[in-house]
Scaffold this active site. Structure first.
Site, mmCIF file in Angstrom:
data_model
loop_
_atom_site.group_PDB
_atom_site.id
_atom_site.type_symbol
_atom_site.label_atom_id
_atom_site.label_comp_id
_atom_site.label_asym_id
_atom_site.label_seq_id
_atom_site.Cartn_x
_atom_site.Cartn_y
_atom_site.Cartn_z
ATOM 1 N N ARG A 34 35.654 23.045 38.710
ATOM 2 C CA ARG A 34 36.031 24.277 38.012
ATOM 3 C C ARG A 34 35.901 24.136 36.501
ATOM 4 N NH1 ARG A 34 41.777 27.708 38.494
ATOM 5 N NH2 ARG A 34 40.826 29.784 38.195
ATOM 6 N N SER A 86 38.552 33.683 35.224
ATOM 7 C CA SER A 86 38.140 32.892 36.368
ATOM 8 C C SER A 86 39.145 33.183 37.474
ATOM 9 C CB SER A 86 38.147 31.394 36.017
ATOM 10 O OG SER A 86 37.869 30.614 37.159
ATOM 11 N N SER A 87 38.662 33.739 38.585
ATOM 12 C CA SER A 87 39.552 34.240 39.635
ATOM 13 C C SER A 87 40.455 33.151 40.207
ATOM 14 C CB SER A 87 38.732 34.857 40.771
ATOM 15 O OG SER A 87 38.007 35.974 40.339
ATOM 16 N N GLN A 88 41.592 33.575 40.710
ATOM 17 C CA GLN A 88 42.516 32.659 41.376
ATOM 18 C C GLN A 88 41.841 32.077 42.612
ATOM 19 O OE1 GLN A 88 46.145 34.506 42.675
ATOM 20 N NE2 GLN A 88 46.974 32.631 43.564
ATOM 21 N N PRO A 89 41.817 30.756 42.769
ATOM 22 C CA PRO A 89 41.160 30.146 43.927
ATOM 23 C C PRO A 89 41.634 30.684 45.274
ATOM 24 C CG PRO A 89 41.586 28.477 42.272
ATOM 25 C CD PRO A 89 42.246 29.745 41.784
#
Length: 381
Positions: A34, A86-89
């Site tokens: 990431r 950055s989207s939440q996993p």
């Protein structure tokens, strides 16, 4: 710094919380770093956003821990508003598994963002598949492209600087379309570029209430689906009318002042709401958003949502709003009575929640460039 330990911990967290089930998705999260897609970390200090560059060559352990938390990470901020995250996993994993994305699939991602999600998708579909991703913001697009190129691994991803409403006919049709920013509408072009039986996974917004939905293309006219989770995403730029979106405080100063300085607590409604669970409060907010054209949602400085009704009739303007621990009111009684009637109707219907609705998008009826929407209770279909 080697972040493999942190990647393993993230995968374990997603599995334990029930967001990740498939081994191939877990392997993708283990392989993709990431930090390769995080250019800077933004933090709020004294009410203002401040940027801290991320040095990937000598990654600070504390920054690495922050990057691998199961949280969305703001990566571009403009005019004190988050433009890109950055989207939440956990949300990424849910969208991938709900979309049933598999090896060999052709996937269109609307909203490249950091590029992290596209890299995960690339690992899952493999060389037999294809990932096409579009981004309208030039700054975000250039940063993501640089990340793909620097890694050397993800140069096979087709990244396009393009408004999503234009579509990507040169690469269609797609098995799955993933939309990474919230929108209240689906353009015809997305429908046309989706295979019959294909899926669209997207955050859908109805006057401020945001829900993650899964839609399946049944035929040449209909997308049919349901809600999955309540979510909060950044706005999809360049596609939709803003009337459905939650307002930022600086976009409606008078409403902010009313809520913070002039409105008073309503003891009866506050007591009724404090008896509801957190999910039930979301359920009622969704109910109001669907059934009242006077509903609104506002984002506070700390990214919390305020839901309510703002109404103007002969006796003037009135506001009723749901805060975290109370319900407040101001002005004429028109908004108060509508809000109270909505609450009674919701209770009499058995407190319908997200899973009690089915969503239908139809192309045949649409007169604009977007699909018509119907949202119905399961019991009534």
């Amino acid at each position: 710094m080697d972040t493999l330990r942190l990647r393993k911990e993230l995968v374990n967290t997603l599995r334990e919380k029930g967001y990740l089930h498939r081994d191939d998705v877990a392997e993708a999260f283990l392989k993709v770093k990431r930090e390769d897609f995080i250019w800077s970390l933004w933090e709020r200090e004294n009410g203002k956003w401040k940027s801290y560059p991320v040095n990937k060559e000598t990654l600070d352990p504390k920054i690495a821990e922050r990057i691998y938390k199961d949280e969305s990470i703001p990566i571009v901020v403009e005019n004190e508003n988050i433009v890109c995250s950055s989207s939440q996993p956990a949300v990424m994993s849910v969208m991938i598994e709900e979309g049933d994305i598999r090896k060999g699939d052709k996937v269109l991602e609307i909203g490249t963002g950091s590029g992290y999600n596209a890299a995960i998708l690339h690992e899952i579909v493999g060389r037999e598949g294809k990932v096409v991703t579009t981004e309208v913001n030039e700054t975000v697009y250039n940063l993501a492209r640089a990340s793909f190129k620097k890694s050397g691994i993800y140069e096979g991803i087709i990244a396009l600087k393009r408004n999503a409403i234009e579509g990507v006919p040169e690469h269609a049709p797609f098995d799955v379309i993933i939309v990474t920013s919230s929108t209240p509408e689906i353009p015809h072009i997305w429908f046309d570029e989706l295979k019959t039986g294909g899926r669209i996974i997207m955050p859908y917004v109805i006057r401020g209430s945001e829900i993650l939905i899964k839609l399946t293309k049944l035929n040449d006219d209909i997308l049919f689906g349901e809600g999955i989770y309540y979510v909060v995403f950044t706005r999809l730029r360049g596609v939709s009318a803003t009337k459905h979106f939650p307002l930022f405080q600086n976009e409606f100063i008078s409403l902010k002042e009313i809520i913070e300085d002039y409105a008073i607590k309503d003891k009866h409604l506050s007591h009724a709401f404090n008896e509801l669970s957190r999910s039930q409060k979301h359920d009622f907010a969704l109910f109001v958003s669907i059934h009242s054209t006077d509903s609104f949602a506002m984002l506070t400085d700390d990214d919390k949502k305020v839901y309510g009704i703002i109404k103007e009739q002969g006796d003037g303007m009135g506001v009723v709003a749901i805060l975290e621990d109370k319900v407040i009111k101001w002005g004429s009684h028109s908004a108060y009575y509508e809000f109270k009637n909505m609450l009674e109707k919701w209770k009499n219907l058995g407190k319908p929640g997200l899973k009690d609705y089915k969503i239908i998008f139809t192309k045949k009826k649409a007169t604009s460039g977007f699909l018509d929407t119907e949202i119905n209770f399961v019991n009534f279909i």
